[in-house]
Write a protein that holds these residues in place. Sequence first.
Motif, short mmCIF file in Angstrom:
data_model
loop_
_atom_site.label_atom_id
_atom_site.label_comp_id
_atom_site.label_asym_id
_atom_site.label_seq_id
_atom_site.Cartn_x
_atom_site.Cartn_y
_atom_site.Cartn_z
N ASP A 88 -12.99 10.52 87.13
CA ASP A 88 -14.01 9.44 86.73
C ASP A 88 -13.77 8.23 87.43
O ASP A 88 -12.41 7.42 87.15
CB ASP A 88 -13.83 9.15 85.11
N ASP A 91 -13.87 4.74 84.48
CA ASP A 91 -14.07 4.81 82.85
C ASP A 91 -14.10 3.65 82.21
O ASP A 91 -12.95 2.91 81.95
CB ASP A 91 -12.88 5.85 82.60
N GLY A 92 -15.11 3.46 81.44
CA GLY A 92 -15.35 2.06 81.01
C GLY A 92 -16.40 1.11 81.69
O GLY A 92 -16.22 0.07 81.77
N TYR A 103 -10.87 -1.12 81.65
CA TYR A 103 -11.67 0.10 82.57
C TYR A 103 -10.57 0.80 83.30
O TYR A 103 -9.49 0.14 83.68
CB TYR A 103 -12.98 -0.44 83.22
N SER A 104 -10.83 1.74 83.80
CA SER A 104 -9.69 2.62 84.59
C SER A 104 -10.35 3.57 85.50
O SER A 104 -11.59 4.15 85.37
CB SER A 104 -8.98 3.53 83.50
N GLU A 122 -5.25 1.76 84.82
CA GLU A 122 -5.82 0.62 84.03
C GLU A 122 -5.98 -0.61 84.93
O GLU A 122 -5.11 -1.29 85.28
CB GLU A 122 -5.31 0.39 82.79
N SER A 191 -12.63 3.06 76.84
CA SER A 191 -12.39 3.87 78.02
C SER A 191 -11.56 5.12 77.50
O SER A 191 -10.25 4.78 76.87
CB SER A 191 -11.67 3.01 78.96
N ASP A 216 -13.80 12.18 81.51
CA ASP A 216 -13.15 11.00 80.69
C ASP A 216 -11.99 11.66 80.45
O ASP A 216 -11.02 10.57 79.94
CB ASP A 216 -14.16 11.04 79.56
#
Length: 266
Positions: A88, A91-92, A103-104, A122, A191, A216
């Motif tokens: 991903d 992610d976020g 988000y990451s 992160e 996330s 995820d």
Amino acid sequence: MTPDFNQLSLQVADVARRAGQFIRQEAANFDRGRVENKGLHNLVSYVDEESERMVVAGLRELLPEAGFITEEGTAGEATRQEYTWIIDPLDGTTNFIHGLPCYSVSIALLHGQELAIGVVYEVNLDECFRAVRGGGAFCNDTPIWVSSAPDLNHSLVATGFPYSNFNRIDIYLPILKEFMRRTNGVRRVGSAAVDLAWVAAGRFEGYFEFNINSYDVAAGILLVREAGGQVTQFLIDGDPIFNREILATNGRVHREMQGVIAEHWQ
């Protein structure tokens, strides 16, 4: 020949950090007019896509024979090989688009049926979580462990909310209400990869979510397990990577969380 997973994990962490640096730079002047919808409330931007291209290119250099499962499909059709990357790239995304700082980048390596490497970076806190099968879990190279909290009464738990498929929302809401009553609180970070990393680091005692995707959670699952925690589906051991529901805990509150879920989940 089986690769040196520990050394490879360090190289994967570098790939995630480079993608994270790009995301951080783009966040400073991000134009929400360049956002697209993949489906109802399912947002994507050029940042997701470019980050994924960067990650895929970096991982192909490390392990050319590996297949890919990616959120944005920039590596082509998803393929399972002896080694398979699960990615991903952001992610976020909704947090990113709205300027919320969580988000990451999430990268996992599947060896056959087993997770071998998990990395979650992160972006805002500059925290790189890394795990290797049988080798423990780390945050910025410092070992991490799950919380020692003994029960839900001493716990903070995390979850995610559905954004497109609301078929089971009337089952989910009573579960959420019970966790509100029985814990120190419930958080929705936005996330899933970070939720799992923070369970591994002892910041959350538990995390649960449904309608979740492999990209995820794959990296975070290994982080939690290598930090001493437990990860299953809601009510059975099963396969939390590909079966669309996940419960991750410090192990001590796992049965208690399953009991709350079992009161309503069908």
